[in-house]
Design an enzyme around this catalytic site. Structure first.
Site, PDB file in Angstrom:
ATOM      1  N   GLY A  15      39.488  33.286  37.189  1.00 46.14           N
ATOM      2  CA  GLY A  15      39.029  32.491  38.338  1.00 46.14           C
ATOM      3  C   GLY A  15      40.091  32.454  39.419  1.00 46.14           C
ATOM      4  O   GLY A  15      41.271  32.316  39.127  1.00 46.14           O
ATOM      5  N   VAL A  27      56.435  37.636  44.172  1.00 48.34           N
ATOM      6  CA  VAL A  27      56.761  38.684  43.192  1.00 48.34           C
ATOM      7  C   VAL A  27      57.177  39.961  43.925  1.00 48.34           C
ATOM      8  O   VAL A  27      58.200  40.579  43.613  1.00 48.34           O
ATOM      9  CB  VAL A  27      55.538  38.970  42.266  1.00 48.34           C
ATOM     10  CG1 VAL A  27      55.783  40.199  41.401  1.00 48.34           C
ATOM     11  CG2 VAL A  27      55.235  37.743  41.396  1.00 48.34           C
ATOM     12  N   ARG A  76      36.709  39.249  36.171  1.00 48.87           N
ATOM     13  CA  ARG A  76      36.685  39.097  34.717  1.00 48.87           C
ATOM     14  C   ARG A  76      36.321  40.484  34.194  1.00 48.87           C
ATOM     15  O   ARG A  76      35.384  41.112  34.698  1.00 48.87           O
ATOM     16  CB  ARG A  76      35.665  38.034  34.324  1.00 48.87           C
ATOM     17  CG  ARG A  76      36.071  36.676  34.894  1.00 48.87           C
ATOM     18  CD  ARG A  76      35.407  35.511  34.209  1.00 48.87           C
ATOM     19  NE  ARG A  76      36.216  34.309  34.362  1.00 48.87           N
ATOM     20  CZ  ARG A  76      36.098  33.434  35.372  1.00 48.87           C
ATOM     21  NH1 ARG A  76      35.199  33.624  36.311  1.00 48.87           N
ATOM     22  NH2 ARG A  76      36.874  32.376  35.425  1.00 48.87           N
ATOM     23  N   ASP A 107      44.309  30.729  31.162  1.00 48.96           N
ATOM     24  CA  ASP A 107      44.651  30.969  29.754  1.00 48.96           C
ATOM     25  C   ASP A 107      43.967  32.216  29.191  1.00 48.96           C
ATOM     26  O   ASP A 107      44.524  32.894  28.328  1.00 48.96           O
ATOM     27  CB  ASP A 107      44.351  29.733  28.894  1.00 48.96           C
ATOM     28  CG  ASP A 107      42.878  29.402  28.869  1.00 48.96           C
ATOM     29  OD1 ASP A 107      42.252  29.437  29.933  1.00 48.96           O
ATOM     30  OD2 ASP A 107      42.356  29.117  27.782  1.00 48.96           O
ATOM     31  N   THR A 130      45.332  28.369  38.310  1.00 47.40           N
ATOM     32  CA  THR A 130      44.026  27.775  38.018  1.00 47.40           C
ATOM     33  C   THR A 130      43.905  26.422  38.698  1.00 47.40           C
ATOM     34  O   THR A 130      44.872  25.657  38.735  1.00 47.40           O
ATOM     35  CB  THR A 130      43.789  27.622  36.490  1.00 47.40           C
ATOM     36  OG1 THR A 130      42.721  26.687  36.279  1.00 47.40           O
ATOM     37  CG2 THR A 130      45.004  27.108  35.743  1.00 47.40           C
ATOM     38  N   ASP A 132      42.199  24.055  37.621  1.00 47.35           N
ATOM     39  CA  ASP A 132      41.879  23.006  36.640  1.00 47.35           C
ATOM     40  C   ASP A 132      43.082  22.252  36.076  1.00 47.35           C
ATOM     41  O   ASP A 132      42.921  21.219  35.441  1.00 47.35           O
ATOM     42  CB  ASP A 132      41.089  23.612  35.462  1.00 47.35           C
ATOM     43  CG  ASP A 132      39.693  24.024  35.901  1.00 47.35           C
ATOM     44  OD1 ASP A 132      39.170  23.390  36.827  1.00 47.35           O
ATOM     45  OD2 ASP A 132      39.143  24.981  35.327  1.00 47.35           O
ATOM     46  N   ASP A 134      44.900  22.809  33.475  1.00 46.70           N
ATOM     47  CA  ASP A 134      44.698  22.535  32.049  1.00 46.70           C
ATOM     48  C   ASP A 134      45.480  23.524  31.176  1.00 46.70           C
ATOM     49  O   ASP A 134      45.003  23.997  30.154  1.00 46.70           O
ATOM     50  CB  ASP A 134      43.201  22.608  31.698  1.00 46.70           C
ATOM     51  CG  ASP A 134      42.576  23.927  32.084  1.00 46.70           C
ATOM     52  OD1 ASP A 134      43.235  24.718  32.801  1.00 46.70           O
ATOM     53  OD2 ASP A 134      41.443  24.191  31.676  1.00 46.70           O
ATOM     54  N   GLY A 175      35.516  21.462  37.006  1.00 45.83           N
ATOM     55  CA  GLY A 175      36.235  21.076  35.791  1.00 45.83           C
ATOM     56  C   GLY A 175      35.306  21.160  34.593  1.00 45.83           C
ATOM     57  O   GLY A 175      34.714  20.176  34.185  1.00 45.83           O
ATOM     58  N   ARG A 176      35.164  22.376  34.068  1.00 51.33           N
ATOM     59  CA  ARG A 176      34.280  22.575  32.906  1.00 51.33           C
ATOM     60  C   ARG A 176      34.881  21.954  31.656  1.00 51.33           C
ATOM     61  O   ARG A 176      34.185  21.381  30.836  1.00 51.33           O
ATOM     62  CB  ARG A 176      34.037  24.070  32.679  1.00 51.33           C
ATOM     63  CG  ARG A 176      32.707  24.535  33.222  1.00 51.33           C
ATOM     64  CD  ARG A 176      32.287  25.838  32.608  1.00 51.33           C
ATOM     65  NE  ARG A 176      33.291  26.881  32.803  1.00 51.33           N
ATOM     66  CZ  ARG A 176      33.242  27.785  33.771  1.00 51.33           C
ATOM     67  NH1 ARG A 176      32.242  27.783  34.617  1.00 51.33           N
ATOM     68  NH2 ARG A 176      34.171  28.702  33.895  1.00 51.33           N
ATOM     69  N   ARG A 260      37.449  25.996  45.538  1.00 54.11           N
ATOM     70  CA  ARG A 260      38.318  27.131  45.199  1.00 54.11           C
ATOM     71  C   ARG A 260      38.979  27.750  46.423  1.00 54.11           C
ATOM     72  O   ARG A 260      40.007  28.402  46.302  1.00 54.11           O
ATOM     73  CB  ARG A 260      37.510  28.224  44.504  1.00 54.11           C
ATOM     74  CG  ARG A 260      37.226  27.942  43.074  1.00 54.11           C
ATOM     75  CD  ARG A 260      36.813  29.217  42.362  1.00 54.11           C
ATOM     76  NE  ARG A 260      36.421  28.911  41.017  1.00 54.11           N
ATOM     77  CZ  ARG A 260      37.267  28.758  40.013  1.00 54.11           C
ATOM     78  NH1 ARG A 260      38.555  28.903  40.213  1.00 54.11           N
ATOM     79  NH2 ARG A 260      36.830  28.474  38.822  1.00 54.11           N
TER      80      ARG A 260
HETATM   81  P1  ADP Z   1      41.073  32.785  33.196  1.00 53.55           P
HETATM   82  O1  ADP Z   1      42.254  33.685  33.160  1.00 53.55           O
HETATM   83  O2  ADP Z   1      40.847  32.178  34.535  1.00 53.55           O
HETATM   84  O3  ADP Z   1      41.084  31.786  32.055  1.00 53.55           O
HETATM   85  P2  ADP Z   1      39.053  34.389  31.771  1.00 53.55           P
HETATM   86  O4  ADP Z   1      39.040  33.533  30.556  1.00 53.55           O
HETATM   87  O5  ADP Z   1      37.734  34.821  32.302  1.00 53.55           O
HETATM   88  O6  ADP Z   1      39.773  33.708  33.013  1.00 53.55           O
HETATM   89  O7  ADP Z   1      39.940  35.680  31.444  1.00 53.55           O
HETATM   90  C1  ADP Z   1      40.182  36.667  32.430  1.00 53.55           C
HETATM   91  C2  ADP Z   1      40.187  38.030  31.820  1.00 53.55           C
HETATM   92  O8  ADP Z   1      41.252  38.130  30.867  1.00 53.55           O
HETATM   93  C3  ADP Z   1      38.957  38.409  31.016  1.00 53.55           C
HETATM   94  O9  ADP Z   1      37.880  38.808  31.816  1.00 53.55           O
HETATM   95  C4  ADP Z   1      39.498  39.572  30.186  1.00 53.55           C
HETATM   96  O10 ADP Z   1      39.571  40.727  30.958  1.00 53.55           O
HETATM   97  C5  ADP Z   1      40.900  39.071  29.852  1.00 53.55           C
HETATM   98  N1  ADP Z   1      40.911  38.414  28.540  1.00 53.55           N
HETATM   99  C6  ADP Z   1      40.627  37.131  28.231  1.00 53.55           C
HETATM  100  N2  ADP Z   1      40.748  36.895  26.911  1.00 53.55           N
HETATM  101  C7  ADP Z   1      41.108  38.068  26.346  1.00 53.55           C
HETATM  102  C8  ADP Z   1      41.366  38.512  25.012  1.00 53.55           C
HETATM  103  N3  ADP Z   1      41.284  37.673  23.976  1.00 53.55           N
HETATM  104  N4  ADP Z   1      41.708  39.808  24.819  1.00 53.55           N
HETATM  105  C9  ADP Z   1      41.791  40.658  25.859  1.00 53.55           C
HETATM  106  N5  ADP Z   1      41.556  40.318  27.128  1.00 53.55           N
HETATM  107  C10 ADP Z   1      41.211  39.046  27.392  1.00 53.55           C
END
Ligand code: ADP
Length: 327
Positions: A15, A27, A76, A107, A130, A132, A134, A175-176, A260
């Protein structure tokens, strides 16, 4: 690991959040300052797999610190969950000689980075991007401050119209899984009730508090609901409120994605800059596979596998403050 990182790939993933650009800028410029080569990886892990990777120069990040969104785009990426996808990503990095990564995301993105670094021995540094707030191991996440201020600005406007018409507004904020935006924006706008995922929603308590206000002719009321509130969000709450308080003029407003976007706040720009700078220092010093956070105003490093969603307890005192101040 005692290898030297000379070429860094930077990406934004998951996100989006305001301040990601400030982090990318930090960076790129810190890396260049220390004589490294920096590459921008487009659309999160998708760009790594599809070899959509561009060299970054100091000028590539000019005039972006104040911009919301992310110039690198974000996504994603399903393919990255599978080993074959990650292997493809690794071979693209190898071709360019990229031997260190900085990932700005949540995360989920850190879980991906952890997996990738374990499999291919590429040092990864995570920056918490993020709205959120969290994530464990940091007092701040890039984007929260801007998002919550956007919510505050919008809720202030809603209060004007609520006041003009003597209305009850049920306002849903993002905030899910975490209620920080709801809690902070609710307190800052004097909301009468705040419903968050960290606490079980007691609908009877809400109804009786609104009935009591109706009795004393307090007709302007704001209820701030986090989208992940366990009663089902603003629509479900509104259904019950309308049934039980038929004489109250009740409206629903879902703030949605405006939270956002927008220009990052000063705080988000500063923490993103500090974190981006620190990420490069970590790669230089061999402090690998950590998330850079800020705790008690000092940089704090959490192993990537531990930088997971932190469902923190929101103590009773917070709710007491809400109740007393909005009486
Ligand atoms: P955020 O980083 O905002 O929490 P997501 O949970 O959608 O968002 O994760 C972003 C991307 O990170 C996912 O679309 C995927 O490409 C990668 N990702 C998340 N979890 C895993 C995992 N367990 N193994 C490999 N890639 C992952």
């Amino acid at each position: 690991m005692d290898k030297q990182v000379t070429k860094i790939g930077v990406l934004t993933s998951g996100g989006d959040s305001p301040g990601m650009n400030a982090a990318v800028r930090a960076v790129v410029r810190t890396g260049i300052y220390y004589g490294m080569e920096i590459f921008g990886i487009m659309r999160g892990y998708s760009g790594m797999i599809e070899n959509d990777i561009v060299p970054m120069h100091s000028r590539s990040v000019a005039n972006i610190i104040q911009r919301g969104g992310t110039i690198l785009k974000t996504a994603r990426c399903k393919e990255f969950f599978g080993y074959e996808g990650r292997k493809k990503a690794h071979s693209n990095l190898k071709k360019l000689g990229i031997n260190g990564l900085v990932i700005v995301g949540g995360d989920g993105s850190f879980r991906g980075a952890h997996q990738f670094s374990e499999e291919f021995d590429i040092p990864c540094i995570g920056l918490p991007g993020t709205i959120d707030k969290d994530i464990a191991g940091t007092d701040f996440t890039i984007g929260f401050d801007t998002a919550v201020n956007t919510a505050v600005e919008a809720i202030d406007k809603i209060r004007d119209t609520a006041d003009a018409h003597d209305r009850l507004f049920i306002i849903e904020v993002m905030g899910r899984d975490a209620g920080y935006i709801a809690l902070h924006s609710g307190i800052a706008t004097g909301a009468e009730n705040i419903l968050i995922p960290e606490r079980k929603t007691d609908i009877e308590e809400l109804i009786s508090s609104l009935q009591e206000k109706e009795k004393r002719k307090k007709l302007v009321n704001l209820v701030v609901v986090a989208e992940g509130d366990n009663f089902g969000g603003s629509d479900e709450v509104a259904k019950v409120v309308k049934q039980r308080l038929p004489n109250v003029d009740t409206r629903v407003c879902v703030l949605g994605h405006i939270q956002r976007g927008g220009s990052p706040s000063c705080l988000d720009r500063v923490i993103a800059s500090r974190m981006g700078y620190s990420a490069v220092e970590c790669l230089m010093e061999g402090r690998f596979n950590v998330m850079v956070g800020i705790l008690n105003n000092k940089m704090h490093f959490t192993p990537l596998e531990k930088a997971v969603k932190a469902k923190q307890k929101i103590g009773d005192e917070w709710m007491k403050i809400v109740k007393i101040l909005a009486s």
